[in-house]
Every structure is written in C-alpha cells, then in structure tokens.
Design a protein around this motif. Structure first.
Motif, mmCIF file in Angstrom:
data_model
loop_
_atom_site.group_PDB
_atom_site.id
_atom_site.type_symbol
_atom_site.label_atom_id
_atom_site.label_comp_id
_atom_site.label_asym_id
_atom_site.label_seq_id
_atom_site.Cartn_x
_atom_site.Cartn_y
_atom_site.Cartn_z
ATOM 1 N N ILE A 1 52.636 7.721 25.292
ATOM 2 C CA ILE A 1 53.585 6.813 25.931
ATOM 3 C C ILE A 1 53.534 5.442 25.282
ATOM 4 O O ILE A 1 54.563 4.836 25.009
ATOM 5 C CB ILE A 1 53.271 6.714 27.434
ATOM 6 N N HIS A 2 52.329 4.956 25.033
ATOM 7 C CA HIS A 2 52.145 3.624 24.452
ATOM 8 C C HIS A 2 51.625 3.763 23.028
ATOM 9 O O HIS A 2 50.621 4.420 22.794
ATOM 10 C CB HIS A 2 51.174 2.808 25.297
ATOM 11 N N THR A 3 52.293 3.149 22.082
ATOM 12 C CA THR A 3 51.903 3.255 20.681
ATOM 13 C C THR A 3 51.256 1.982 20.152
ATOM 14 O O THR A 3 50.909 1.916 18.984
ATOM 15 C CB THR A 3 53.127 3.598 19.814
ATOM 16 N N ALA A 4 51.100 0.973 21.009
ATOM 17 C CA ALA A 4 50.433 -0.264 20.600
ATOM 18 C C ALA A 4 49.477 -0.693 21.705
ATOM 19 O O ALA A 4 49.880 -0.861 22.846
ATOM 20 C CB ALA A 4 51.446 -1.368 20.316
ATOM 21 N N LEU A 5 48.211 -0.845 21.339
ATOM 22 C CA LEU A 5 47.193 -1.223 22.302
ATOM 23 C C LEU A 5 46.480 -2.492 21.851
ATOM 24 O O LEU A 5 46.363 -2.761 20.663
ATOM 25 C CB LEU A 5 46.149 -0.117 22.456
ATOM 26 N N GLU A 6 46.001 -3.269 22.824
ATOM 27 C CA GLU A 6 45.136 -4.412 22.558
ATOM 28 C C GLU A 6 43.824 -4.159 23.279
ATOM 29 O O GLU A 6 43.811 -3.872 24.476
ATOM 30 C CB GLU A 6 45.795 -5.707 23.023
ATOM 31 N N CYS A 7 42.717 -4.265 22.538
ATOM 32 C CA CYS A 7 41.432 -3.809 23.066
ATOM 33 C C CYS A 7 40.391 -4.924 23.058
ATOM 34 O O CYS A 7 40.382 -5.775 22.167
ATOM 35 C CB CYS A 7 40.909 -2.637 22.236
ATOM 36 N N LEU A 8 39.522 -4.882 24.048
ATOM 37 C CA LEU A 8 38.402 -5.809 24.145
ATOM 38 C C LEU A 8 37.105 -5.028 24.285
ATOM 39 O O LEU A 8 37.043 -4.028 25.010
ATOM 40 C CB LEU A 8 38.553 -6.719 25.364
ATOM 41 N N LYS A 9 36.080 -5.470 23.565
ATOM 42 C CA LYS A 9 34.765 -4.880 23.726
ATOM 43 C C LYS A 9 34.112 -5.527 24.946
ATOM 44 O O LYS A 9 34.006 -6.745 25.030
ATOM 45 C CB LYS A 9 33.926 -5.123 22.476
ATOM 46 N N LYS A 10 33.690 -4.704 25.901
ATOM 47 C CA LYS A 10 33.110 -5.219 27.126
ATOM 48 C C LYS A 10 31.740 -4.613 27.373
ATOM 49 O O LYS A 10 31.452 -3.499 26.948
ATOM 50 C CB LYS A 10 34.021 -4.904 28.322
ATOM 51 N N ASN A 11 30.905 -5.357 28.057
ATOM 52 C CA ASN A 11 29.615 -4.820 28.483
ATOM 53 C C ASN A 11 29.840 -3.970 29.725
ATOM 54 O O ASN A 11 30.285 -4.466 30.754
ATOM 55 C CB ASN A 11 28.639 -5.959 28.801
ATOM 56 N N ARG A 12 29.558 -2.678 29.622
ATOM 57 C CA ARG A 12 29.813 -1.775 30.734
ATOM 58 C C ARG A 12 28.619 -0.886 30.996
ATOM 59 O O ARG A 12 27.895 -0.516 30.079
ATOM 60 C CB ARG A 12 31.038 -0.888 30.450
ATOM 61 N N THR A 13 28.420 -0.538 32.240
ATOM 62 C CA THR A 13 27.423 0.467 32.571
ATOM 63 C C THR A 13 28.055 1.836 32.404
ATOM 64 O O THR A 13 29.266 1.972 32.375
ATOM 65 C CB THR A 13 26.951 0.290 34.023
#
Length: 216
Positions: free
Chosen positions: A57-69
């Motif tokens: 559906i979406h062909t463009a993403l913006e991503c962030l590296k996050k601290n996750r458990t």
C-alpha cells in the motif's frame, strides 16, 4: 501474526547524534538521508479476513531507530529494529497518523483510511489527544473513529477498543443529539474536544495505523 514481503523506498533518520555506524547497515545504506530501495518485512496488523490485497500500500517510508524492549516489537525480530511510518504520516508512540485534506462523510472517511491499511483515529490517552490536536487547523473539524450506530449512545471505536468514558474529551454539554451518531474533533470555546455530528456531513479526517517494523 501474518507478514507480507514488499519493496519500498525508505528514508532512515538516526535518533541519536552522529552518523549510523557501518556495522548497523550494509554499505549501500550508509547515506542515511537518501531514500533506498531495500528488502524489508512488514508485519500486518490486520487479520487474514480483513486483508484485501497483497500488493504494497505504501511505497515510501520514513524510519527512526528506537530503543525498544523485545515485547514492543513483533515476534522473531531479534535483529536491530527500525520503526517506520509512511511518508507524510506522523509518528507518536507506536502508531502513525495521517490528516486528510479531503472532506468526506464519516463512512467515506473510514473507507479512505481502510484503503491505506489504517482506520479512523482512535484516542487512548490525554497525551495522544494533545499530540493529535497540536497541529490541526482550528477552523476545520476532523472525523475520528468513534460512532453510535444505533443512536442509543452506545459509543463504539472502529478498532473494537472498549469505549472508556474516563478517557474521553467531549466538549461541555456533548454529546447532545441522538441524531448525531459520529464524532469529530473540533476547536470550540478556546480548546480542542469531541463533538457528535451527523455522519453524512463532509468533514476532514484523521487516520491511524500501527508502525511498520523494519529489521536488518
């Protein structure tokens, strides 16, 4: 949980200062400000019954590296995880939000969100309410995913979240009319709040979806 494999244009943003270490990504991804066509695994939040298409559906993403458990991410994600939202969507918590500039009825607005793999806005906290409203235009009203289908004041969220009257943000005196069975967010009496409205009336709307998790 089911997953689907797609290709997409992805732009990475490092949450910490400095460049992304080479050990995190292959050489092709070292330029973190340039979109790259990469292979990723998108975990769908929809059940198989609700899945309409296998096409991305979406062909463009913006991503962030996050601290996750580990419990914050889908199963089997043991590598480094990036949290992504479609381009032009806003990220808050573990969700993505899109403010539509089109004016449609409540039903058409929900259909529009569904076509993007999302649903009309569901609000679960004061913090989420404040995040949503801080950039909205005060002269517009926006449909959210709360309605009263039978006109009996039995409010229902589109994602089946139980309606909790202790986490609501109605304007004083609202809801006020059983004919008004859908809910908008609007600015009135110097504050943002909820108001019941007639469902066929065209309004702007806000869509919400779970973040897309990307692992390398």
């Amino acid at each position: 949980m089911a997953s689907e494999i797609t290709y997409a244009e992805v732009k990475f943003k490092n949450e910490s200062t400095g460049s992304i270490p080479n050990s995190v990504f292959p050489a092709a991804l070292e330029e973190n400000t340039t979109p790259h066509k990469i292979f990723f695994q998108k975990y769908s939040q929809l059940s198989e019954k609700k899945r309409i298409t296998k096409e991305p559906i979406h062909t463009a993403l913006e991503c962030l590296k996050k601290n996750r458990t580990m419990q914050d991410v889908p199963p089997l994600t043991t590598e480094r995880v990036w949290s992504c939202c479609p381009k032009n969507w806003k990220s808050f918590g573990s969700s993505c939000y899109f403010v539509s500039t089109e004016q449609k009825s409540w039903q058409e607005s929900e259909k529009n969100c569904s076509g993007m793999g999302a649903h009309l806005l569901v609000i679960n906290s004061q913090e989420e309410q404040e995040f949503i409203t801080k950039d909205l235009r005060k002269n517009f009203a926006y449909y959210m995913g709360l309605s009263d289908p039978e006109g009996q004041r039995h409010w229902q969220w589109v994602d089946q979240t139980p309606y909790n009257k202790n986490v609501t943000f109605w304007h004083p005196g609202e809801p006020s009319d059983t004919v008004e069975r859908c809910v908008i967010i609007n600015f009135s009496r110097k504050t943002w709040g909820w108001n019941d409205a007639r469902c066929p009336q065209p309004q702007h709307s806000i869509c919400k979806m779970k973040e897309i998790f990307l692992r390398m």
